[in-house]
Design a protein around this motif. Structure first.
Motif, PDB file in Angstrom:
ATOM      1  N   PHE A  66     -50.997  27.790 -15.432  1.00  0.00           N
ATOM      2  CA  PHE A  66     -51.764  27.524 -16.389  1.00  0.00           C
ATOM      3  C   PHE A  66     -51.139  25.844 -16.894  1.00  0.00           C
ATOM      4  O   PHE A  66     -49.807  25.964 -16.833  1.00  0.00           O
ATOM      5  CB  PHE A  66     -51.572  28.150 -17.713  1.00  0.00           C
ATOM      6  CG  PHE A  66     -51.888  27.179 -19.081  1.00  0.00           C
ATOM      7  CD1 PHE A  66     -51.083  27.182 -20.427  1.00  0.00           C
ATOM      8  CD2 PHE A  66     -53.360  26.636 -19.262  1.00  0.00           C
ATOM      9  CE1 PHE A  66     -51.266  26.529 -21.625  1.00  0.00           C
ATOM     10  CE2 PHE A  66     -53.344  26.266 -20.621  1.00  0.00           C
ATOM     11  CZ  PHE A  66     -52.610  26.542 -21.485  1.00  0.00           C
ATOM     12  N   ALA A  67     -51.450  24.864 -17.445  1.00  0.00           N
ATOM     13  CA  ALA A  67     -50.893  23.836 -17.352  1.00  0.00           C
ATOM     14  C   ALA A  67     -50.905  22.625 -18.024  1.00  0.00           C
ATOM     15  O   ALA A  67     -52.180  23.744 -19.002  1.00  0.00           O
ATOM     16  CB  ALA A  67     -50.795  22.622 -15.767  1.00  0.00           C
ATOM     17  N   GLU A  68     -50.096  22.227 -19.515  1.00  0.00           N
ATOM     18  CA  GLU A  68     -50.839  21.353 -20.422  1.00  0.00           C
ATOM     19  C   GLU A  68     -49.563  20.264 -20.201  1.00  0.00           C
ATOM     20  O   GLU A  68     -48.964  19.885 -20.104  1.00  0.00           O
ATOM     21  CB  GLU A  68     -50.342  22.237 -21.687  1.00  0.00           C
ATOM     22  CG  GLU A  68     -48.822  22.660 -21.388  1.00  0.00           C
ATOM     23  CD  GLU A  68     -48.923  23.624 -22.881  1.00  0.00           C
ATOM     24  OE1 GLU A  68     -50.046  23.797 -23.705  1.00  0.00           O
ATOM     25  OE2 GLU A  68     -48.085  23.646 -23.617  1.00  0.00           O
ATOM     26  N   ARG A  69     -50.512  18.802 -20.902  1.00  0.00           N
ATOM     27  CA  ARG A  69     -49.568  18.283 -21.931  1.00  0.00           C
ATOM     28  C   ARG A  69     -50.673  17.295 -23.072  1.00  0.00           C
ATOM     29  O   ARG A  69     -51.370  16.104 -22.610  1.00  0.00           O
ATOM     30  CB  ARG A  69     -50.375  17.147 -20.109  1.00  0.00           C
ATOM     31  CG  ARG A  69     -49.398  15.630 -20.353  1.00  0.00           C
ATOM     32  CD  ARG A  69     -49.819  14.257 -19.128  1.00  0.00           C
ATOM     33  NE  ARG A  69     -49.221  13.863 -19.435  1.00  0.00           N
ATOM     34  CZ  ARG A  69     -49.609  12.481 -18.836  1.00  0.00           C
ATOM     35  NH1 ARG A  69     -50.970  12.281 -18.068  1.00  0.00           N
ATOM     36  NH2 ARG A  69     -48.736  11.583 -18.231  1.00  0.00           N
ATOM     37  N   PRO A  70     -49.825  18.114 -23.735  1.00  0.00           N
ATOM     38  CA  PRO A  70     -50.823  17.420 -25.422  1.00  0.00           C
ATOM     39  C   PRO A  70     -50.342  16.462 -25.961  1.00  0.00           C
ATOM     40  O   PRO A  70     -51.076  16.390 -26.462  1.00  0.00           O
ATOM     41  CB  PRO A  70     -50.019  18.815 -26.443  1.00  0.00           C
ATOM     42  CG  PRO A  70     -48.238  19.218 -24.890  1.00  0.00           C
ATOM     43  CD  PRO A  70     -48.596  19.059 -23.514  1.00  0.00           C
ATOM     44  N   GLU A  71     -49.565  15.519 -25.742  1.00  0.00           N
ATOM     45  CA  GLU A  71     -49.367  14.478 -26.426  1.00  0.00           C
ATOM     46  C   GLU A  71     -49.536  13.548 -24.901  1.00  0.00           C
ATOM     47  O   GLU A  71     -48.885  12.641 -25.760  1.00  0.00           O
ATOM     48  CB  GLU A  71     -48.172  14.624 -26.850  1.00  0.00           C
ATOM     49  CG  GLU A  71     -48.241  15.385 -28.007  1.00  0.00           C
ATOM     50  CD  GLU A  71     -46.781  15.112 -28.801  1.00  0.00           C
ATOM     51  OE1 GLU A  71     -45.315  14.658 -28.354  1.00  0.00           O
ATOM     52  OE2 GLU A  71     -46.824  15.583 -29.684  1.00  0.00           O
ATOM     53  N   GLY A  72     -50.003  14.061 -24.201  1.00  0.00           N
ATOM     54  CA  GLY A  72     -50.070  12.508 -22.668  1.00  0.00           C
ATOM     55  C   GLY A  72     -48.837  12.158 -22.486  1.00  0.00           C
ATOM     56  O   GLY A  72     -48.641  11.598 -21.460  1.00  0.00           O
ATOM     57  N   SER A  73     -48.442  12.624 -22.290  1.00  0.00           N
ATOM     58  CA  SER A  73     -46.512  12.354 -21.923  1.00  0.00           C
ATOM     59  C   SER A  73     -46.054  14.176 -20.841  1.00  0.00           C
ATOM     60  O   SER A  73     -46.263  13.807 -19.292  1.00  0.00           O
ATOM     61  CB  SER A  73     -45.617  11.823 -22.720  1.00  0.00           C
ATOM     62  OG  SER A  73     -44.250  11.314 -22.075  1.00  0.00           O
ATOM     63  N   VAL A  74     -44.960  14.017 -21.955  1.00  0.00           N
ATOM     64  CA  VAL A  74     -44.521  15.549 -21.106  1.00  0.00           C
ATOM     65  C   VAL A  74     -45.621  16.944 -20.438  1.00  0.00           C
ATOM     66  O   VAL A  74     -46.168  16.349 -21.660  1.00  0.00           O
ATOM     67  CB  VAL A  74     -43.422  15.975 -21.765  1.00  0.00           C
ATOM     68  CG1 VAL A  74     -43.013  17.358 -20.987  1.00  0.00           C
ATOM     69  CG2 VAL A  74     -42.209  15.256 -21.759  1.00  0.00           C
ATOM     70  N   SER A  75     -45.697  17.277 -19.579  1.00  0.00           N
ATOM     71  CA  SER A  75     -45.942  18.314 -18.971  1.00  0.00           C
ATOM     72  C   SER A  75     -45.797  19.685 -18.757  1.00  0.00           C
ATOM     73  O   SER A  75     -44.187  19.302 -18.417  1.00  0.00           O
ATOM     74  CB  SER A  75     -46.753  17.827 -17.572  1.00  0.00           C
ATOM     75  OG  SER A  75     -47.917  19.220 -17.442  1.00  0.00           O
ATOM     76  N   THR A  76     -45.883  20.500 -18.712  1.00  0.00           N
ATOM     77  CA  THR A  76     -45.479  21.946 -18.514  1.00  0.00           C
ATOM     78  C   THR A  76     -46.740  22.441 -17.712  1.00  0.00           C
ATOM     79  O   THR A  76     -47.525  23.062 -18.364  1.00  0.00           O
ATOM     80  CB  THR A  76     -45.065  22.544 -19.460  1.00  0.00           C
ATOM     81  OG1 THR A  76     -44.586  22.187 -20.850  1.00  0.00           O
ATOM     82  CG2 THR A  76     -44.592  24.269 -19.683  1.00  0.00           C
ATOM     83  N   LEU A  77     -45.936  23.789 -16.668  1.00  0.00           N
ATOM     84  CA  LEU A  77     -46.647  24.520 -16.254  1.00  0.00           C
ATOM     85  C   LEU A  77     -46.398  25.191 -15.797  1.00  0.00           C
ATOM     86  O   LEU A  77     -45.126  25.711 -15.818  1.00  0.00           O
ATOM     87  CB  LEU A  77     -47.369  23.987 -14.491  1.00  0.00           C
ATOM     88  CG  LEU A  77     -47.075  24.641 -13.354  1.00  0.00           C
ATOM     89  CD1 LEU A  77     -48.925  24.424 -13.498  1.00  0.00           C
ATOM     90  CD2 LEU A  77     -47.319  24.359 -11.893  1.00  0.00           C
ATOM     91  N   LYS A  78     -47.149  26.761 -16.844  1.00  0.00           N
ATOM     92  CA  LYS A  78     -46.693  27.592 -16.638  1.00  0.00           C
ATOM     93  C   LYS A  78     -47.324  28.610 -15.557  1.00  0.00           C
ATOM     94  O   LYS A  78     -48.657  28.250 -14.997  1.00  0.00           O
ATOM     95  CB  LYS A  78     -47.179  28.210 -18.194  1.00  0.00           C
ATOM     96  CG  LYS A  78     -46.200  27.350 -19.231  1.00  0.00           C
ATOM     97  CD  LYS A  78     -46.923  27.730 -20.706  1.00  0.00           C
ATOM     98  CE  LYS A  78     -46.255  27.300 -21.664  1.00  0.00           C
ATOM     99  NZ  LYS A  78     -46.770  26.581 -23.137  1.00  0.00           N
ATOM    100  N   ILE A  79     -46.124  29.923 -15.392  1.00  0.00           N
ATOM    101  CA  ILE A  79     -47.152  30.904 -14.188  1.00  0.00           C
ATOM    102  C   ILE A  79     -46.690  32.009 -14.669  1.00  0.00           C
ATOM    103  O   ILE A  79     -45.907  32.375 -14.826  1.00  0.00           O
ATOM    104  CB  ILE A  79     -46.355  30.408 -13.046  1.00  0.00           C
ATOM    105  CG1 ILE A  79     -46.122  28.874 -12.159  1.00  0.00           C
ATOM    106  CG2 ILE A  79     -46.856  32.129 -12.363  1.00  0.00           C
ATOM    107  CD1 ILE A  79     -45.720  28.746 -11.284  1.00  0.00           C
ATOM    108  N   GLN A  80     -48.358  32.869 -15.097  1.00  0.00           N
ATOM    109  CA  GLN A  80     -47.833  33.961 -15.466  1.00  0.00           C
ATOM    110  C   GLN A  80     -47.192  34.994 -14.505  1.00  0.00           C
ATOM    111  O   GLN A  80     -48.151  34.828 -13.794  1.00  0.00           O
ATOM    112  CB  GLN A  80     -48.492  34.430 -16.873  1.00  0.00           C
ATOM    113  CG  GLN A  80     -49.337  33.506 -17.544  1.00  0.00           C
ATOM    114  CD  GLN A  80     -50.158  33.841 -19.019  1.00  0.00           C
ATOM    115  OE1 GLN A  80     -51.035  34.246 -18.176  1.00  0.00           O
ATOM    116  NE2 GLN A  80     -50.125  33.630 -19.909  1.00  0.00           N
ATOM    117  N   ARG A  81     -46.474  36.410 -15.446  1.00  0.00           N
ATOM    118  CA  ARG A  81     -46.330  37.059 -14.063  1.00  0.00           C
ATOM    119  C   ARG A  81     -46.244  36.708 -12.544  1.00  0.00           C
ATOM    120  O   ARG A  81     -47.446  37.709 -11.515  1.00  0.00           O
ATOM    121  CB  ARG A  81     -47.876  37.928 -14.552  1.00  0.00           C
ATOM    122  CG  ARG A  81     -48.093  38.717 -15.781  1.00  0.00           C
ATOM    123  CD  ARG A  81     -49.640  39.349 -15.940  1.00  0.00           C
ATOM    124  NE  ARG A  81     -50.357  39.101 -14.812  1.00  0.00           N
ATOM    125  CZ  ARG A  81     -50.989  38.013 -15.943  1.00  0.00           C
ATOM    126  NH1 ARG A  81     -51.161  38.264 -17.767  1.00  0.00           N
ATOM    127  NH2 ARG A  81     -52.188  37.473 -14.756  1.00  0.00           N
TER     128      ARG A  81
END
Lengths: 114, 112
Positions: A66-81
């Protein structure tokens, strides 16, 4: 900063743990990309943002990613399990998104799942 | 299926010679083709971009050709230097799509 930064640079996770990888793109770059690079291979596309909108997530290998970039700058890539096959270098790239198509890559986060 | 092929064997050349790297692709009609350099432990660095309607592009000691009939790009480094030693990646980009599809890269070793 002058370039794309990523943190952490190295991450060791036990199988089944969740991880979050951070990307700080070049200031003002509207486009942001995540790639996965296995040893000895070229980067493989995961997902693409234009500002805060995720316009292409066709490369995400499973719903554990799952990836997000809520404010259009910093982004986070999340990997579960996390699984052992998730072990790779995760690269973030940004682009000005105007007339240029070249991408500027960060140093990557090396994820090792044990 | 779509495939991008770069010579997986390392290319070893003597300093001062011209290095030529090949990128072949199948089942693909890219609008743009890009070349990147990658050093160990680092992210790729952009070198050159060539459009489908361009035959050749130059930048300093670098030259890229793009033959859409042969589905091939050649990347040349003239007067090579040991500092040019790295892995070189070609990447294709479809019209209207921002994602890059990379080849697996060719490692170049320039001997002094």
């Amino acid at each position: 900063g002058a370039g794309v930064s990523q943190s952490p640079r190295y991450k060791v996770a036990k199988r089944g743990q969740d991880v979050a990888l951070r990307c700080d793109p070049i200031s003002g770059h509207v486009s942001l990309f995540w790639y996965q690079q296995a040893l000895g291979q070229g980067p493989e596309f995961l997902t693409y943002f234009q500002n805060e909108a995720q316009l292409d997530k066709s490369g995400l290998p499973s719903d554990r990613f799952f990836a997000e970039r809520p404010e259009g700058s910093v982004s986070t890539l999340k990997i579960q399990r996390t699984q052992q096959e998730d072990s790779a270098v995760y690269l973030c790239a940004s682009s000005s998104g105007q007339a240029s198509y070249e991408q500027y890559f960060g140093p990557g986060t090396r994820l090792t799942v044990t | 299926s779509q495939k991008i092929e770069q010579n997986s064997e390392a290319l070893n050349i003597q300093e001062g010679k011209t290095a030529t790297l090949t990128c072949n692709y199948t089942n693909y009609s890219p609008a743009y083709l890009q070349w990147y350099r990658q050093d160990p432990g680092r992210g790729p660095v952009f070198l050159l971009l060539i459009r489908e309607n361009e035959k050749e592009k130059r930048k300093e000691r670098l030259k890229v050709t793009f033959d859409t009939t042969l589905k091939q790009s050649l990347f040349h480094i003239t007067a090579s230097q040991p500092a040019d030693s790295a892995t070189y990646l070609c990447a294709l980009q479809d019209t209207g799509r921002r994602a890059l599809t990379f080849g697996s890269g060719t490692r170049l070793q320039v001997q002094p």
